[in-house]
Design a protein around this motif. Structure first.
Motif, PDB file in Angstrom:
ATOM      1  N   PRO A  20      -6.450  -5.871   6.145  1.00  0.00           N
ATOM      2  CA  PRO A  20      -7.217  -5.711   4.545  1.00  0.00           C
ATOM      3  C   PRO A  20      -6.067  -5.545   3.630  1.00  0.00           C
ATOM      4  N   ARG A  21      -6.062  -6.162   2.645  1.00  0.00           N
ATOM      5  CA  ARG A  21      -5.152  -5.942   1.395  1.00  0.00           C
ATOM      6  C   ARG A  21      -5.757  -5.194   0.039  1.00  0.00           C
ATOM      7  N   THR A  22      -5.325  -4.577  -0.404  1.00  0.00           N
ATOM      8  CA  THR A  22      -5.898  -3.842  -1.538  1.00  0.00           C
ATOM      9  C   THR A  22      -6.038  -4.970  -2.702  1.00  0.00           C
ATOM     10  N   PRO A  23      -6.950  -4.991  -3.635  1.00  0.00           N
ATOM     11  CA  PRO A  23      -7.025  -6.003  -4.832  1.00  0.00           C
ATOM     12  C   PRO A  23      -5.920  -6.193  -5.477  1.00  0.00           C
ATOM     13  N   ASP A  24      -5.088  -5.130  -5.632  1.00  0.00           N
ATOM     14  CA  ASP A  24      -4.204  -5.181  -6.597  1.00  0.00           C
ATOM     15  C   ASP A  24      -2.839  -5.859  -5.703  1.00  0.00           C
ATOM     16  N   GLY A  25      -2.832  -5.791  -4.509  1.00  0.00           N
ATOM     17  CA  GLY A  25      -1.936  -6.689  -3.723  1.00  0.00           C
ATOM     18  C   GLY A  25      -0.545  -5.749  -3.397  1.00  0.00           C
ATOM     19  N   ARG A  26      -1.009  -4.451  -3.657  1.00  0.00           N
ATOM     20  CA  ARG A  26       0.028  -3.402  -3.248  1.00  0.00           C
ATOM     21  C   ARG A  26       0.240  -2.853  -2.005  1.00  0.00           C
ATOM     22  N   TYR A  27      -0.743  -2.877  -1.276  1.00  0.00           N
ATOM     23  CA  TYR A  27      -0.895  -2.386   0.023  1.00  0.00           C
ATOM     24  C   TYR A  27      -1.686  -3.007   0.936  1.00  0.00           C
ATOM     25  N   PHE A  28      -1.279  -2.858   2.476  1.00  0.00           N
ATOM     26  CA  PHE A  28      -2.450  -3.257   3.453  1.00  0.00           C
ATOM     27  C   PHE A  28      -2.684  -2.157   4.034  1.00  0.00           C
ATOM     28  N   VAL A  29      -3.756  -2.222   4.749  1.00  0.00           N
ATOM     29  CA  VAL A  29      -4.275  -1.150   5.367  1.00  0.00           C
ATOM     30  C   VAL A  29      -4.360  -1.266   7.251  1.00  0.00           C
ATOM     31  N   VAL A  30      -3.768  -0.196   7.886  1.00  0.00           N
ATOM     32  CA  VAL A  30      -3.669  -0.238   9.248  1.00  0.00           C
ATOM     33  C   VAL A  30      -4.194   0.993   9.940  1.00  0.00           C
ATOM     34  N   GLY A  32      -6.616   2.914   8.975  1.00  0.00           N
ATOM     35  CA  GLY A  32      -6.997   3.869   7.818  1.00  0.00           C
ATOM     36  C   GLY A  32      -5.936   4.347   6.910  1.00  0.00           C
ATOM     37  N   ARG A  33      -4.695   3.862   7.084  1.00  0.00           N
ATOM     38  CA  ARG A  33      -3.568   4.185   6.302  1.00  0.00           C
ATOM     39  C   ARG A  33      -3.036   2.993   5.304  1.00  0.00           C
ATOM     40  N   LEU A  34      -2.512   3.485   4.217  1.00  0.00           N
ATOM     41  CA  LEU A  34      -1.965   2.344   3.231  1.00  0.00           C
ATOM     42  C   LEU A  34      -0.481   2.099   3.509  1.00  0.00           C
ATOM     43  N   TRP A  35      -0.030   0.857   3.541  1.00  0.00           N
ATOM     44  CA  TRP A  35       1.312   0.570   3.996  1.00  0.00           C
ATOM     45  C   TRP A  35       1.701  -0.539   2.622  1.00  0.00           C
ATOM     46  N   ARG A  36       2.824  -0.246   2.091  1.00  0.00           N
ATOM     47  CA  ARG A  36       3.176  -1.057   0.998  1.00  0.00           C
ATOM     48  C   ARG A  36       3.718  -2.069   1.383  1.00  0.00           C
ATOM     49  N   GLY A  96       3.485   2.087 -13.939  1.00  0.00           N
ATOM     50  CA  GLY A  96       3.476   3.273 -13.832  1.00  0.00           C
ATOM     51  C   GLY A  96       2.223   4.072 -12.848  1.00  0.00           C
ATOM     52  N   ALA A  97       1.534   3.197 -12.138  1.00  0.00           N
ATOM     53  CA  ALA A  97       0.650   3.556 -11.105  1.00  0.00           C
ATOM     54  C   ALA A  97       1.421   4.508 -10.182  1.00  0.00           C
ATOM     55  N   PRO A  98       0.912   5.378  -9.558  1.00  0.00           N
ATOM     56  CA  PRO A  98       1.292   6.111  -8.584  1.00  0.00           C
ATOM     57  C   PRO A  98       1.711   5.453  -7.141  1.00  0.00           C
ATOM     58  N   ASP A  99       2.392   5.823  -6.266  1.00  0.00           N
ATOM     59  CA  ASP A  99       2.673   5.013  -4.994  1.00  0.00           C
ATOM     60  C   ASP A  99       1.955   5.825  -3.974  1.00  0.00           C
ATOM     61  N   TYR A 100       0.860   5.295  -3.212  1.00  0.00           N
ATOM     62  CA  TYR A 100       0.146   5.685  -2.032  1.00  0.00           C
ATOM     63  C   TYR A 100       0.737   5.388  -0.632  1.00  0.00           C
ATOM     64  N   ASN A 101       1.748   4.948  -0.877  1.00  0.00           N
ATOM     65  CA  ASN A 101       2.387   4.253   0.615  1.00  0.00           C
ATOM     66  C   ASN A 101       2.414   5.556   1.489  1.00  0.00           C
ATOM     67  N   ARG A 102       1.782   4.911   2.722  1.00  0.00           N
ATOM     68  CA  ARG A 102       1.444   5.881   3.958  1.00  0.00           C
ATOM     69  C   ARG A 102       0.370   7.072   3.726  1.00  0.00           C
TER      70      ARG A 102
END
Length: 123
Positions: A20-30, A32-36, A96-102
């Motif tokens: 699954p990819r976030t709607p904004d195209g910034r992350y995918f999820v593995v 339960g964790r976000l990866w940029r 300016g959105a924060p980064d939620y990587n990992r």
């Protein structure tokens, strides 16, 4: 595509294909964790070059087991390629959105979105 516990195995994960990819195209999820994701603004030829560089560096990590200097150099090459791709380091977006990587998706603003995606997969 990063060191938290277990991140070395994360370096061998797919780059979001089928995840699954976030709607904004910034992350995918593995798990339960976000990866940029990589920077979508990269020139396709440059992206391919960097992906090949990353694959070469990952192979070097596997080959360097037992040689601390070679392992350190190989991991540094993996990190450099991931930074160039935009998967690590400063975020590639400019709003300016924060980064939620990992981060665990449930602890981010993407939690509600992920619940709906997870519910679709379960049903």
């Amino acid at each position: 595509m990063a060191h938290d516990a277990g991140s070395h195995s994360a370096d061998r994960r797919p780059t979001g294909l089928g995840q699954p990819r976030t709607p904004d195209g910034r992350y995918f999820v593995v798990r339960g964790r976000l990866w940029r994701l990589s920077n979508p603004a990269l020139d396709p030829a440059e992206r391919e070059r960097l992906v090949q560089q990353l694959m070469t560096a990952r192979r070097a990590v596997r080959m360097a087991k037992g040689d601390p200097d070679a392992l350190r150099a190989a991991r540094s090459s993996v990190d450099a390629a991931k930074r160039a791709l935009g998967e690590r380091g400063l975020p590639w977006w400019t709003d300016g959105a924060p980064d939620y990587n990992r981060r665990l998706v449930g602890n981010t603003p993407y939690a509600d979105w992920y619940e709906t995606v997870s519910a679709k997969d379960a049903g």
